[in-house]
Design a protein around this motif. Structure first.
Motif, PDB file in Angstrom:
ATOM      1  N   GLN A  86       0.814  -1.218   0.000  1.00 23.05           N
ATOM      2  CA  GLN A  86       0.000   0.000   0.000  1.00 23.05           C
ATOM      3  C   GLN A  86       0.847   1.267   0.000  1.00 23.05           C
ATOM      4  N   ARG A  87       2.026   1.217   0.602  1.00 19.70           N
ATOM      5  CA  ARG A  87       2.864   2.413   0.688  1.00 19.70           C
ATOM      6  C   ARG A  87       3.358   2.864  -0.679  1.00 19.70           C
ATOM      7  N   LEU A  88       3.281   1.986  -1.687  1.00 21.51           N
ATOM      8  CA  LEU A  88       3.722   2.323  -3.039  1.00 21.51           C
ATOM      9  C   LEU A  88       2.572   2.757  -3.944  1.00 21.51           C
ATOM     10  N   ASN A  89       1.358   2.779  -3.412  1.00 23.21           N
ATOM     11  CA  ASN A  89       0.190   3.141  -4.224  1.00 23.21           C
ATOM     12  C   ASN A  89       0.332   4.461  -4.979  1.00 23.21           C
ATOM     13  N   PRO A  90       0.956   5.504  -4.403  1.00 21.63           N
ATOM     14  CA  PRO A  90       0.972   6.808  -5.081  1.00 21.63           C
ATOM     15  C   PRO A  90       1.675   6.840  -6.437  1.00 21.63           C
ATOM     16  N   VAL A  91       2.565   5.883  -6.746  1.00 18.06           N
ATOM     17  CA  VAL A  91       3.354   6.001  -7.981  1.00 18.06           C
ATOM     18  C   VAL A  91       2.719   5.287  -9.173  1.00 18.06           C
ATOM     19  N   TRP A  92       1.572   4.644  -8.975  1.00 18.82           N
ATOM     20  CA  TRP A  92       0.958   3.863 -10.046  1.00 18.82           C
ATOM     21  C   TRP A  92      -0.091   4.665 -10.812  1.00 18.82           C
ATOM     22  N   ALA A  93      -0.218   4.356 -12.098  1.00 16.46           N
ATOM     23  CA  ALA A  93      -1.338   4.835 -12.910  1.00 16.46           C
ATOM     24  C   ALA A  93      -2.264   3.659 -13.139  1.00 16.46           C
ATOM     25  N   VAL A  94      -3.573   3.915 -13.129  1.00 22.74           N
ATOM     26  CA  VAL A  94      -4.565   2.845 -13.238  1.00 22.74           C
ATOM     27  C   VAL A  94      -5.541   3.166 -14.351  1.00 22.74           C
ATOM     28  N   CYS A  95      -5.792   2.176 -15.219  1.00 21.32           N
ATOM     29  CA  CYS A  95      -6.773   2.320 -16.288  1.00 21.32           C
ATOM     30  C   CYS A  95      -8.179   2.379 -15.685  1.00 21.32           C
ATOM     31  N   GLN A  96      -8.955   3.383 -16.090  1.00 23.82           N
ATOM     32  CA  GLN A  96     -10.296   3.548 -15.551  1.00 23.82           C
ATOM     33  C   GLN A  96     -11.260   2.470 -16.037  1.00 23.82           C
ATOM     34  N   LYS A  97     -10.910   1.789 -17.117  1.00 21.17           N
ATOM     35  CA  LYS A  97     -11.826   0.813 -17.718  1.00 21.17           C
ATOM     36  C   LYS A  97     -11.580  -0.600 -17.221  1.00 21.17           C
ATOM     37  N   CYS A  98     -10.315  -1.027 -17.143  1.00 24.67           N
ATOM     38  CA  CYS A  98     -10.020  -2.428 -16.809  1.00 24.67           C
ATOM     39  C   CYS A  98      -9.219  -2.597 -15.526  1.00 24.67           C
ATOM     40  N   ASP A  99      -8.807  -1.498 -14.897  1.00 24.97           N
ATOM     41  CA  ASP A  99      -8.033  -1.507 -13.646  1.00 24.97           C
ATOM     42  C   ASP A  99      -6.602  -1.979 -13.808  1.00 24.97           C
ATOM     43  N   ARG A 100      -6.119  -2.126 -15.058  1.00 28.20           N
ATOM     44  CA  ARG A 100      -4.701  -2.435 -15.232  1.00 28.20           C
ATOM     45  C   ARG A 100      -3.875  -1.287 -14.654  1.00 28.20           C
ATOM     46  N   SER A 101      -2.761  -1.624 -14.018  1.00 26.20           N
ATOM     47  CA  SER A 101      -1.934  -0.582 -13.410  1.00 26.20           C
ATOM     48  C   SER A 101      -0.493  -0.695 -13.895  1.00 26.20           C
ATOM     49  N   TRP A 102       0.186   0.434 -13.945  1.00 31.73           N
ATOM     50  CA  TRP A 102       1.591   0.476 -14.338  1.00 31.73           C
ATOM     51  C   TRP A 102       2.206   1.746 -13.756  1.00 31.73           C
ATOM     52  N   VAL A 103       3.534   1.766 -13.675  1.00 31.87           N
ATOM     53  CA  VAL A 103       4.234   2.963 -13.227  1.00 31.87           C
ATOM     54  C   VAL A 103       4.643   3.741 -14.475  1.00 31.87           C
ATOM     55  N   PRO A 104       4.059   4.919 -14.703  1.00 29.92           N
ATOM     56  CA  PRO A 104       4.292   5.622 -15.961  1.00 29.92           C
ATOM     57  C   PRO A 104       5.670   6.274 -16.032  1.00 29.92           C
ATOM     58  N   ASN A 105       6.153   6.465 -17.272  1.00 31.85           N
ATOM     59  CA  ASN A 105       7.463   7.070 -17.485  1.00 31.85           C
ATOM     60  C   ASN A 105       7.517   8.541 -17.091  1.00 31.85           C
ATOM     61  N   SER A 106       6.373   9.150 -16.862  1.00 30.48           N
ATOM     62  CA  SER A 106       6.366  10.573 -16.513  1.00 30.48           C
ATOM     63  C   SER A 106       7.045  10.844 -15.179  1.00 30.48           C
ATOM     64  N   VAL A 107       7.270   9.802 -14.386  1.00 34.42           N
ATOM     65  CA  VAL A 107       7.967  10.020 -13.115  1.00 34.42           C
ATOM     66  C   VAL A 107       9.355  10.592 -13.360  1.00 34.42           C
ATOM     67  N   HIS A 108       9.897  10.386 -14.564  1.00 32.49           N
ATOM     68  CA  HIS A 108      11.240  10.882 -14.880  1.00 32.49           C
ATOM     69  C   HIS A 108      11.227  12.316 -15.388  1.00 32.49           C
ATOM     70  N   LEU A 109      10.040  12.956 -15.399  1.00 34.33           N
ATOM     71  CA  LEU A 109       9.944  14.333 -15.883  1.00 34.33           C
ATOM     72  C   LEU A 109      10.120  15.350 -14.772  1.00 34.33           C
ATOM     73  N   GLY A 110      10.281  14.885 -13.545  1.00 27.28           N
ATOM     74  CA  GLY A 110      10.221  15.781 -12.397  1.00 27.28           C
ATOM     75  C   GLY A 110      11.502  16.521 -12.100  1.00 27.28           C
ATOM     76  N   SER A 111      11.486  17.177 -10.948  1.00 24.22           N
ATOM     77  CA  SER A 111      12.560  18.086 -10.586  1.00 24.22           C
ATOM     78  C   SER A 111      13.885  17.379 -10.348  1.00 24.22           C
ATOM     79  N   VAL A 112      13.848  16.069 -10.086  1.00 24.99           N
ATOM     80  CA  VAL A 112      15.103  15.349  -9.855  1.00 24.99           C
ATOM     81  C   VAL A 112      15.992  15.414 -11.088  1.00 24.99           C
ATOM     82  N   PHE A 113      15.366  15.386 -12.280  1.00 27.60           N
ATOM     83  CA  PHE A 113      16.120  15.472 -13.523  1.00 27.60           C
ATOM     84  C   PHE A 113      15.960  16.836 -14.181  1.00 27.60           C
ATOM     85  N   GLY A 114      15.558  17.833 -13.405  1.00 29.03           N
ATOM     86  CA  GLY A 114      15.442  19.179 -13.947  1.00 29.03           C
ATOM     87  C   GLY A 114      14.345  19.319 -14.979  1.00 29.03           C
TER      88      GLY A 114
END
Length: 285
Positions: free
Chosen positions: A95-123
């Motif tokens: 449960q502590r990792l729930n915030p980093v997942w994206a979930v499909c609204q139709k089938c509930d498939r989940s994945w960690v999206p590549n957009s996490v690499h767009l943040g301030s850590v990489f400028g």
């Protein structure tokens, strides 16, 4: 009830309040990033995630810890499985990792999206995603995975990558997909000792012990520390109210009302899309 973030009840309503936001400032913890990077480089994914979970135990919204977790979880499945310490479902479902997942609204498939690499850590570096797993409405956050995008009826001249948001936002689903947050797929953890576990599985065949153990190892791994009695139960016709069905069954088996008052329940869908209602009973002291 789930809560959603960023603005009014209409804006970004499909993004949960605790979802990881790549645009938020990350305040580094001295030594944490280097430690996780070294563990990941040596293939010790399991140890790395455990170290991150320790940080999230102290601070559930720690943006650096969530970013580092997302970086591990977004590695390719092959890379994870061939690592010296592969990630187990028991860890990825935490449960502590729930915030980093994206979930499909139709089938509930989940994945960690590549957009996490767009943040301030990489400028705020930009990524070019050539084979997106899904798309998202930039206004409300409605998200569809690639498979559900392919199944959506298309009008003349439309592409699966140019579909309007079905929520009427007036824009197309697009990239990047940001984390939406994930509903719990694993039970919480209580300090009390677990005395009994009942697994009510949909269908006429009672689940065997190996099936129940594998299910609990991923969805409630803390169970085994208490060494409870485990009872598999077949449910021929799935009830409208699984909790009511389970309560009636337990009372018939001699379980007291006092024990039921201290229960935890939840319905899980297994890899075969079969429903399983799990009931955990706890010691009163």
């Amino acid at each position: 009830m789930q809560s959603y973030a960023r603005g009014s009840s209409m804006k970004r309503r499909f993004i949960m309040a605790d979802a990881f936001d790549p645009s938020r400032q990350v305040i580094p913890t001295p030594g944490l990033g280097r430690k996780i990077e070294e563990l990941q480089r040596s293939g010790r994914y399991r140890t790395a995630i455990v170290e991150i979970l320790k940080v999230l135990d102290r601070d559930r919204g720690n943006q650096e810890a969530l970013f580092l977790a997302a970086n591990l979880l977004s590695a390719s499945r092959t890379e994870q499985l061939t690592a010296a310490e592969p990630l187990s479902d028991a860890l990825t479902f935490d449960q502590r990792l729930n915030p980093v997942w994206a979930v499909c609204q139709k089938c509930d498939r989940s994945w960690v999206p590549n957009s996490v690499h767009l943040g301030s850590v990489f400028g705020g570096a930009q990524l070019v995603i050539t084979n997106p797993i899904g798309q998202q409405c930039p206004k409300c956050g409605y998200t569809l995975c690639h498979e559900c995008l392919k199944q959506t009826p298309l009008g003349l001249g439309m592409s699966i990558y140019s579909q309007p948001c079905p929520q009427g936002c007036g824009v197309d689903l697009s990239l990047p997909v940001h984390p939406t947050g994930r509903k719990n797929v694993q039970f919480g953890r209580r300090p009390q000792r677990i005395t009994h576990v009942f697994a009510f599985r949909e269908g006429p065949i009672r689940p065997d012990p190996a099936y129940v153990r594998a299910l609990l190892e991923t969805r409630s791994p803390d169970v085994f520390a208490s060494r409870p009695q485990i009872f598999p139960v077949a449910v021929g016709q799935w009830p409208d109210d699984p909790d009511f069905y389970a309560m009636a069954f337990l009372l018939e088996q001699g379980v007291t009302k006092e024990m039921i008052q201290n229960w935890e329940t939840g319905t899980i869908t297994d890899d075969n899309r079969t429903r399983v209602h799990v009931v955990k009973l706890y010691a009163s002291r």
